[in-house]
Design a protein around this motif. Structure first.
Motif, PDB file in Angstrom:
ATOM      1  N   SER A  61      40.328  -4.841  41.170  1.00  0.00           N
ATOM      2  CA  SER A  61      38.751  -4.551  41.112  1.00  0.00           C
ATOM      3  C   SER A  61      38.120  -5.183  42.557  1.00  0.00           C
ATOM      4  O   SER A  61      38.324  -6.352  42.941  1.00  0.00           O
ATOM      5  CB  SER A  61      38.041  -5.331  40.041  1.00  0.00           C
ATOM      6  N   ARG A  81      47.052  -6.328  51.341  1.00  0.00           N
ATOM      7  CA  ARG A  81      45.480  -6.150  50.862  1.00  0.00           C
ATOM      8  C   ARG A  81      44.998  -7.738  50.855  1.00  0.00           C
ATOM      9  O   ARG A  81      45.249  -8.530  50.398  1.00  0.00           O
ATOM     10  CB  ARG A  81      45.578  -5.648  49.492  1.00  0.00           C
ATOM     11  N   TRP A 145      42.870   1.014  40.517  1.00  0.00           N
ATOM     12  CA  TRP A 145      41.908   0.613  41.264  1.00  0.00           C
ATOM     13  C   TRP A 145      40.438   0.772  40.625  1.00  0.00           C
ATOM     14  O   TRP A 145      40.245   2.072  40.102  1.00  0.00           O
ATOM     15  CB  TRP A 145      42.059   1.372  42.650  1.00  0.00           C
TER      16      TRP A 145
END
Length: 146
Positions: A61, A81, A145
């Motif tokens: 999230s 990421r 996601w």
């Protein structure tokens, strides 16, 4: 990793500032799971050691889409990421045929101290194709996601 449980449990976590949150679902017992400490210079600089479960799931999230940064290095096949606000490396992902695979930086999980000691991994010794083959076998194949 070893020692599956009969039921899956969820481990929460994320970056330091809270802009990127994770929920990792796995039947693996953290105390029996050795995170893999990649020996590449990027992962070493971030102190990353990864966990994954090919039968698990990951939900990422992001409070603000512009907060999530992606970085390619090495074979340039995977995306690291990172939170653009606090700089924490939360995961690494790879996409193939519309499916995303991921490994989670164990240090980002709230239960990080519950894991067994990290073991070394040397993906630098593998070809791009060998890395991809390893990722699609070891990494979480269900990434959502939000």
């Amino acid at each position: 990793m070893s020692g599956p449980l009969s039921v899956a449990s969820s481990l929460a976590g994320g970056c330091h500032c809270g802009s990127v949150r994770l929920v990792y679902t796995s039947a693996l017992v953290p105390a029996d799971t050795h995170p893999r400490a990649c020996d590449c210079s990027f992962c070493r600089m971030h102190g990353a050691a990864y966990v994954s479960d090919p039968a698990g799931a990951l939900r990422i999230s992001v409070a603000d889409a512009q907060t999530l940064l992606s970085y390619r290095q090495g074979s340039e096949a995977a995306l690291f990421r990172l939170c653009g606000r606090c700089g924490v490396l939360v995961a690494v992902t790879y996409e193939q045929d519309g499916r995303m695979y991921a490994a989670i930086n164990a240090g980002c999980l709230d239960e990080r101290d519950a894991f067994a000691p990290a073991v070394g991994a040397s993906p630098q010794l593998l070809s791009r194709e060998q890395k991809i083959g390893r990722w699609t076998q070891l990494w979480v194949p269900e990434v959502e996601w939000a």
